[in-house]
Design a protein around this motif. Structure first.
Motif, short mmCIF file in Angstrom:
data_model
loop_
_atom_site.label_atom_id
_atom_site.label_comp_id
_atom_site.label_asym_id
_atom_site.label_seq_id
_atom_site.Cartn_x
_atom_site.Cartn_y
_atom_site.Cartn_z
N ASP A 243 -10.37 -8.60 -30.59
CA ASP A 243 -10.14 -7.76 -29.41
C ASP A 243 -10.75 -8.46 -28.21
O ASP A 243 -11.97 -8.53 -28.06
CB ASP A 243 -10.77 -6.38 -29.62
N PHE A 244 -9.91 -9.00 -27.35
CA PHE A 244 -10.39 -9.78 -26.21
C PHE A 244 -11.11 -8.93 -25.17
O PHE A 244 -11.97 -9.40 -24.45
CB PHE A 244 -9.23 -10.54 -25.55
N GLU A 245 -10.73 -7.67 -25.09
CA GLU A 245 -11.35 -6.79 -24.11
C GLU A 245 -12.81 -6.51 -24.45
O GLU A 245 -13.68 -6.54 -23.57
CB GLU A 245 -10.58 -5.48 -24.02
N THR A 246 -13.08 -6.27 -25.71
CA THR A 246 -14.46 -5.96 -26.11
C THR A 246 -15.19 -7.19 -26.63
O THR A 246 -16.41 -7.18 -26.72
CB THR A 246 -14.48 -4.88 -27.22
N GLY A 247 -14.43 -8.21 -27.00
CA GLY A 247 -15.05 -9.43 -27.55
C GLY A 247 -15.51 -9.22 -28.99
O GLY A 247 -16.41 -9.91 -29.45
N TYR B 183 -13.94 -16.42 -32.42
CA TYR B 183 -12.51 -16.15 -32.58
C TYR B 183 -12.00 -16.72 -33.90
O TYR B 183 -11.32 -16.03 -34.66
CB TYR B 183 -11.74 -16.74 -31.40
N TRP C 155 -17.47 -18.81 -28.05
CA TRP C 155 -16.37 -17.85 -28.11
C TRP C 155 -15.31 -18.32 -29.08
O TRP C 155 -14.80 -17.55 -29.90
CB TRP C 155 -15.76 -17.66 -26.72
#
Length: 80
Positions: A72-76, A61, A57
């Motif tokens: 976008d942390f929600e969708t990765g 990033y 991850w």
């Protein structure tokens, strides 16, 4: 009251019972040790997997940020 043969039989029975108790106790302890070792191995593997996942991850990033994107942390996913 009891003859010598009776005392010998009682002694044999007690010796056999003591031997069985000891062998069952030893088998139980061996089983517990094996189970504990398997449990520790599973925890270590899960920790290694979690570390690898976190490193993957972090790599995603960093690549996103270095390319000028917004992660976008929600969708990765990386929004560029």
């Amino acid at each position: 009251m009891f003859g010598l043969g009776t005392w010998i039989q009682i002694g044999i029975v007690l010796a056999v019972m003591s031997g069985l108790a000891w062998s069952h106790s030893a088998a139980y302890r061996a089983g517990r040790s094996a189970e504990q070792a398997a449990f520790v191995e599973r925890i270590n593997q899960e920790n290694e997997d979690a570390g690898n996942s976190a490193e993957d991850w972090r790599s995603q990033y960093r690549r996103c940020v270095d390319a000028g994107g917004l992660f976008d942390f929600e969708t990765g996913a990386c929004d560029r």
